[in-house]
Write a protein that holds these residues in place. Structure first.
Motif, mmCIF file in Angstrom:
data_model
loop_
_atom_site.group_PDB
_atom_site.id
_atom_site.type_symbol
_atom_site.label_atom_id
_atom_site.label_comp_id
_atom_site.label_asym_id
_atom_site.label_seq_id
_atom_site.Cartn_x
_atom_site.Cartn_y
_atom_site.Cartn_z
ATOM 1 N N THR A 83 44.409 47.568 27.116
ATOM 2 C CA THR A 83 45.167 47.329 28.330
ATOM 3 C C THR A 83 45.715 45.913 28.396
ATOM 4 O O THR A 83 45.194 45.001 27.744
ATOM 5 N N ALA A 84 46.752 45.759 29.200
ATOM 6 C CA ALA A 84 47.313 44.428 29.448
ATOM 7 C C ALA A 84 46.628 43.771 30.644
ATOM 8 O O ALA A 84 46.864 42.599 30.930
ATOM 9 N N TYR A 85 45.790 44.535 31.352
ATOM 10 C CA TYR A 85 45.104 44.008 32.533
ATOM 11 C C TYR A 85 43.883 43.194 32.118
ATOM 12 O O TYR A 85 43.032 43.672 31.367
ATOM 13 N N ASP A 86 43.793 41.954 32.628
ATOM 14 C CA ASP A 86 42.625 41.134 32.317
ATOM 15 C C ASP A 86 42.030 40.478 33.557
ATOM 16 O O ASP A 86 41.245 39.543 33.461
ATOM 17 N N VAL A 90 40.036 44.729 37.851
ATOM 18 C CA VAL A 90 40.303 45.844 36.943
ATOM 19 C C VAL A 90 39.201 45.963 35.894
ATOM 20 O O VAL A 90 38.738 47.068 35.581
ATOM 21 N N ILE A 91 38.768 44.830 35.358
ATOM 22 C CA ILE A 91 37.699 44.849 34.358
ATOM 23 C C ILE A 91 36.427 45.448 34.959
ATOM 24 O O ILE A 91 35.748 46.269 34.341
ATOM 25 N N GLY A 92 36.132 45.050 36.195
ATOM 26 C CA GLY A 92 34.940 45.580 36.855
ATOM 27 C C GLY A 92 35.006 47.083 37.051
ATOM 28 O O GLY A 92 34.024 47.797 36.821
ATOM 29 N N GLU A 93 36.177 47.575 37.463
ATOM 30 C CA GLU A 93 36.347 49.019 37.651
ATOM 31 C C GLU A 93 36.256 49.745 36.316
ATOM 32 O O GLU A 93 35.681 50.834 36.221
ATOM 33 N N ALA A 94 36.827 49.137 35.277
ATOM 34 C CA ALA A 94 36.780 49.752 33.949
ATOM 35 C C ALA A 94 35.346 49.827 33.445
ATOM 36 O O ALA A 94 34.906 50.870 32.928
ATOM 37 N N VAL A 95 34.601 48.752 33.591
ATOM 38 C CA VAL A 95 33.216 48.715 33.110
ATOM 39 C C VAL A 95 32.362 49.781 33.797
ATOM 40 O O VAL A 95 31.457 50.368 33.187
ATOM 41 N N SER A 96 32.668 50.094 35.051
ATOM 42 C CA SER A 96 31.882 51.081 35.798
ATOM 43 C C SER A 96 32.012 52.487 35.226
ATOM 44 O O SER A 96 31.186 53.360 35.504
ATOM 45 N N TYR A 102 36.491 47.218 25.417
ATOM 46 C CA TYR A 102 37.631 46.903 26.270
ATOM 47 C C TYR A 102 38.448 45.837 25.556
ATOM 48 O O TYR A 102 37.977 44.716 25.368
ATOM 49 N N LEU A 103 39.648 46.185 25.110
ATOM 50 C CA LEU A 103 40.503 45.237 24.395
ATOM 51 C C LEU A 103 41.736 44.918 25.228
ATOM 52 O O LEU A 103 42.395 45.813 25.760
ATOM 53 N N THR A 104 42.031 43.640 25.329
ATOM 54 C CA THR A 104 43.205 43.206 26.082
ATOM 55 C C THR A 104 44.385 43.002 25.146
ATOM 56 O O THR A 104 44.253 42.360 24.093
ATOM 57 N N LYS A 105 45.533 43.551 25.496
ATOM 58 C CA LYS A 105 46.753 43.382 24.702
ATOM 59 C C LYS A 105 47.295 41.969 24.889
ATOM 60 O O LYS A 105 47.220 41.431 26.002
#
Length: 228
Positions: A83-86, A90-96, A102-105
């Motif tokens: 994702t481009a989101y860092d 967003v990271i917190g929601e993704a981790v849940s 999780y790789l950042t573009k």
């Protein structure tokens, strides 16, 4: 042995193709989807070893986060995010949703492959699709990867494994709708085989262990085109 299959869900055509190229060059089979709907269709018919999800899948589309939650709760398929989101929210929601990475573009090709290999190794054996079959009077759950071949026997199907044969009241047509096309192949009106179990083959038969199964003329093209 079949290559590991990766479901790549990315709405941007160029990014999807670039990631696919890297994965294919490293020996993976890649199934592409540009949105959640296409991803779900693939999940219904294939065994997926790992999913790679973009979080933002375009305006009006379900997010990769929702798809990740579905993979975790319903399909039990391991996944990582690209994702481009860092930002922290967003990271917190993704981790849940419990991704394996999780790789950042933009990211390095080596980082992508490392994340994929680590995720597949850590999840090995945890996410094997199963089906319900009969063991005598009991119903059991059978991992589809244990099936060597399926044989039609009247109103029933016989599921042959290395150690035992199970039964299910069904038809070849019905069971093919639930089995992954990447792994299973119909070779006769009465037989479906697990391609990864084939020791040798010809246009007239396939051999799995010490069992020889006939290939009918109607399905001979399946052998020459699909068995690798």
């Amino acid at each position: 042995m079949a290559q590991k299959a990766i479901l790549l869900v990315e709405d941007d055509f160029l990014n999807r193709r670039l990631s696919k190229k890297v994965l294919v060059l490293n020996g993976y089979t890649v199934l592409e989807a540009k949105n959640t709907k296409e991803a779900m269709e693939i999940l219904q018919r294939e065994i997926i070893d790992l999913a790679i999800l973009d979080i933002h899948l375009g305006e009006g589309e379900q997010s990769g986060l929702l798809l990740g939650q579905l993979l975790q709760e319903k399909y039990e398929v391991p996944f990582i995010y690209l994702t481009a989101y860092d930002n922290a929210a967003v990271i917190g929601e993704a981790v849940s949703t419990l991704p394996y990475s999780y790789l950042t573009k933009p990211f390095k090709d080596s980082d992508l492959i490392a994340s994929v290999e680590i995720a597949i190794r850590q999840s090995a054996g945890k996410h094997i699709p199963k089906m319900m079959v009969k063991d005598g009077e009991y119903t059991i759950t059978l991992p589809v990867t244990e099936i060597n071949f399926i044989e039609s026997d009247g109103n029933y199907l016989k599921f042959h494994t290395d150690h035992k044969t199970y039964k299910l009241r069904s038809t070849i047509k019905q069971v093919l709708e639930t089995l992954p096309e990447r792994i299973f192949l119909q070779v006769h009106r009465a037989y479906v085989v697990n391609k990864t179990k084939i020791a040798r083959y010809s246009v007239s038969s396939v051999v799995l262990g010490d069992v020889e199964i006939p290939v009918s003329r109607n399905y001979s093209d399946n052998i020459t085109k699909q068995v690798v």
